[in-house]
Design a protein around this motif. Structure first.
Motif, short mmCIF file in Angstrom:
data_model
loop_
_atom_site.label_atom_id
_atom_site.label_comp_id
_atom_site.label_asym_id
_atom_site.label_seq_id
_atom_site.Cartn_x
_atom_site.Cartn_y
_atom_site.Cartn_z
N ARG A 197 0.87 -1.31 0.08
CA ARG A 197 0.22 0.10 0.08
C ARG A 197 0.91 1.26 -0.08
NH1 ARG A 197 -5.24 1.35 1.61
NH2 ARG A 197 -5.79 -1.23 1.95
N ILE A 198 1.87 1.37 0.91
CA ILE A 198 2.89 2.33 0.91
C ILE A 198 3.45 2.56 -0.34
CG2 ILE A 198 5.03 3.25 1.76
CD1 ILE A 198 4.24 1.94 4.38
N LEU A 199 3.88 1.51 -1.14
CA LEU A 199 4.56 1.55 -2.45
C LEU A 199 3.53 2.24 -3.45
CD1 LEU A 199 7.18 0.62 -4.10
CD2 LEU A 199 5.86 -1.56 -4.53
N ILE A 200 2.36 1.82 -3.39
CA ILE A 200 1.35 2.44 -4.52
C ILE A 200 1.19 3.79 -4.10
CG2 ILE A 200 -0.95 1.99 -5.07
CD1 ILE A 200 -0.90 -0.75 -4.48
N ASN A 208 2.37 10.50 -10.14
CA ASN A 208 1.80 9.94 -11.29
C ASN A 208 0.12 9.96 -11.26
OD1 ASN A 208 3.85 8.18 -12.82
ND2 ASN A 208 4.49 7.71 -10.75
N THR A 209 -0.26 10.16 -12.54
CA THR A 209 -1.67 10.22 -12.42
C THR A 209 -2.77 9.03 -12.07
OG1 THR A 209 -1.52 11.83 -14.48
CG2 THR A 209 -3.74 10.87 -14.10
N VAL A 210 -3.59 9.34 -11.10
CA VAL A 210 -4.50 8.15 -10.47
C VAL A 210 -5.37 8.05 -11.53
CG1 VAL A 210 -5.85 7.64 -8.49
CG2 VAL A 210 -3.88 9.01 -8.20
N SER A 211 -5.64 6.58 -11.83
CA SER A 211 -6.93 6.24 -12.34
C SER A 211 -6.95 4.71 -12.10
CB SER A 211 -7.00 6.34 -13.94
OG SER A 211 -6.15 5.48 -14.36
N HIS A 212 -8.26 4.11 -12.18
CA HIS A 212 -8.42 2.60 -11.83
C HIS A 212 -7.49 1.77 -12.42
CE1 HIS A 212 -10.41 -1.20 -11.34
NE2 HIS A 212 -10.76 -0.71 -10.17
N SER A 213 -7.44 2.18 -13.98
CA SER A 213 -6.62 1.29 -14.92
C SER A 213 -5.06 1.39 -14.39
CB SER A 213 -6.96 1.40 -16.29
OG SER A 213 -6.53 3.05 -16.47
N ALA A 214 -4.68 2.48 -14.00
CA ALA A 214 -3.36 2.87 -13.92
C ALA A 214 -2.88 2.14 -12.74
CB ALA A 214 -3.08 4.37 -13.71
N VAL A 215 -3.93 2.09 -11.44
CA VAL A 215 -3.42 1.45 -10.12
C VAL A 215 -3.56 -0.16 -10.67
CG1 VAL A 215 -4.55 0.93 -7.94
CG2 VAL A 215 -4.59 3.19 -8.92
N VAL A 216 -4.50 -0.81 -11.44
CA VAL A 216 -4.56 -1.95 -11.54
C VAL A 216 -3.23 -2.44 -12.37
CG1 VAL A 216 -5.86 -3.80 -12.80
CG2 VAL A 216 -7.01 -2.33 -11.84
N ASP A 217 -2.90 -1.56 -13.19
CA ASP A 217 -1.65 -1.98 -14.21
C ASP A 217 -0.31 -2.12 -13.04
OD1 ASP A 217 -3.06 -2.19 -16.34
OD2 ASP A 217 -2.51 -0.22 -17.13
N PHE A 218 -0.37 -0.99 -12.19
CA PHE A 218 0.83 -1.01 -11.29
C PHE A 218 0.82 -2.12 -10.43
CE2 PHE A 218 3.01 0.85 -7.58
CZ PHE A 218 4.33 0.89 -8.04
N ILE A 219 -0.31 -2.56 -9.75
CA ILE A 219 -0.13 -3.57 -8.98
C ILE A 219 0.22 -4.78 -9.59
CG2 ILE A 219 -1.96 -4.93 -7.54
CD1 ILE A 219 -3.32 -2.64 -6.70
N ALA A 220 -0.52 -4.87 -10.91
CA ALA A 220 -0.17 -6.25 -11.50
C ALA A 220 1.32 -6.44 -11.78
CB ALA A 220 -0.90 -6.20 -12.90
#
Length: 438
Positions: free
Chosen positions: A412-415, A422-434
């Motif tokens: 969570r801290i890393l994210i 970086n710009t926050v969006s649902h897809s960007a968060v999904v991609d970063f976690i993956a």
């Protein structure tokens, strides 16, 4: 298709839950577990909540947040706010801090008149009906004395009763249009009780009238009910300062910002598609405080949106101007609120909210709620006309996105660190976690 059930209200709470779980869920055990998880462990408190409405099976929680540092008419307030939308409380707090160093908010109750109506059908001569009404008008007051005596002791009561001819809009339709002052209570039960007595008086007196013909004596009362449209229960909130003092981190050119801000408000005044979203932002602040103080946000919403359409087109509730190098931003809205009666004396968190506001009168609460709406609107327009609305909103929304995934505290801290730049969006968060989970 779910099966129907008779006698549902007579079942115990556990029986209701068992039926709901077995009828509507594939995993009845898991559904029951979730429903019961939100019960309060204090049985007396849970019983209190169960009795607020019918067929209660559990509680539905919303966050109770606070926005401090609101300076209104020289007095500091901490606002209680109940809302689920990300960034609303943060935006209110930032607006409070911003204007706190620029003289704060000014708020004034312009009027506190509330309205109720008896809607009835009269098939006869309007002039005779008017004469009859004038003859019996005093009885509307005298025959409600038992209802109004306590309200009168507090300085409230029935202000006036008018006969209104609406036959040009609906055949044989008339109203008793009554105005009320209800002091610190919202007054719905008081007003409706008075109206129902007015209706009885109207019917009884008509039957005994020597002014009306036999045919005209058969007055049909359709309904007796208060109105949630209260255009004469108004409060004004405003902020102002020299244009030069608008400068801050995101406002390097205050003159340009002020002019752009005024144009943004002007667009909401003339364009209904923009006005609806503009006013929704105002209601973010208003509803949050209304909920936290145990008032009826549906009535408030209905009345305010009707007021926004009072000139025949839906328009902005707020206004802005620049005159003599002074920036002024304000709104006037109808608010029928109470600080006694209803949930205000029952719900423990409502009591906390009102005490946080130092137990305000209804007039003072009107000022607080109006300021909450203006602050929210200022925060939204400041973002829209500078950095854009999504930058702040999506950063606040980041937690909601992260909570949809199973991540450790360190992840969570890393994210969060990644999305600081970086710009926050649902897809960007999904991609970063993956990416980091590969």
């Amino acid at each position: 298709m779910p099966k129907s059930i008779s006698g549902f209200s007579k079942l115990t709470k556990d029986e209701k839950i068992n039926w709901i779980a077995s009828t509507h869920f594939t995993n009845a055990e898991e559904a029951t577990k979730t429903i019961k998880k939100y019960w309060n462990s204090d049985t007396d408190l849970q019983k209190l909540h169960d009795e607020f409405i019918e067929n209660t099976i559990t509680n539905f929680y919303l966050p109770f947040g606070v926005a401090p540092n609101f300076l209104i008419n020289g007095k500091n307030y901490t606002f209680p706010m109940v809302i689920e939308e990300s960034s609303v409380v943060a935006a209110a707090s930032k607006a409070a801090k911003y204007w706190g160093s620029r003289g704060g908010f000014k708020a004034t109750v312009l009027n506190s008149e509330k309205i109720g109506q008896v809607h009835f059908i009269f098939n006869g001569d309007t002039e005779r009906l008017t004469a009859f009404f004038n003859q019996i008008k005093s009885k509307f007051f005298s025959e409600t004395q038992s209802i109004t005596k306590n309200m009168q002791k507090r300085g409230g009561g029935i202000l006036d009763i008018e006969l209104r001819d609406k036959t040009s809009e609906l055949e044989n339709y008339y109203q008793l249009h009554a105005t009320f002052e209800t002091k610190d209570s919202m007054g719905a039960n008081f007003i409706n009780s008075c109206l129902e007595q007015f209706a009885k008086t109207l019917i009884n007196e008509a039957l005994q009238s020597d002014v009306l013909s036999e045919k005209e004596k058969n007055i049909e009362v359709v309904m007796s009910i208060l109105s949630n449209y209260v255009p004469n229960c108004l409060v004004r909130a405003e902020v102002s300062c020299p244009v030069a003092e608008l400068v801050e981190k995101n406002i390097e050119n205050p003159q340009e910002f002020a002019e752009k801000f005024v144009r943004a408000v002007r667009i909401a005044e003339i364009e209904p598609f923009r006005a609806v979203t503009h006013n929704k932002g105002i209601m973010n602040g208003i509803d949050a405080v209304v909920l936290a103080t145990g008032n009826d946000f549906r009535a408030v919403e209905a009345g305010i949106h009707a007021y926004a359409s009072r000139n025949g087109k839906y328009s902005s509730l707020s206004h802005a101007k620049i005159e003599n190098d002074i920036f002024t931003f304000w709104l006037e809205i109808p608010l029928a609120l109470g600080t006694v009666g209803g949930l205000t004396s029952l719900h423990p968190m409502v009591k906390i909210g009102l005490e946080m506001l130092e137990k305000p009168s209804a007039h003072e609460l009107m000022q607080v709620v109006a300021v909450a709406g203006l602050a929210q609107n200022f925060a939204a327009l400041r973002s829209l006309t500078t950095t854009g609305i999504q930058e702040g909103h999506m950063k606040m929304h980041l937690n909601n996105i992260i909570n949809q995934f199973e991540v450790t505290d360190s992840e969570r801290i890393l994210i969060k660190n990644h999305f600081k730049t970086n710009t926050v969006s649902h897809s960007a968060v999904v991609d970063f976690i993956a990416e980091f989970k590969r």
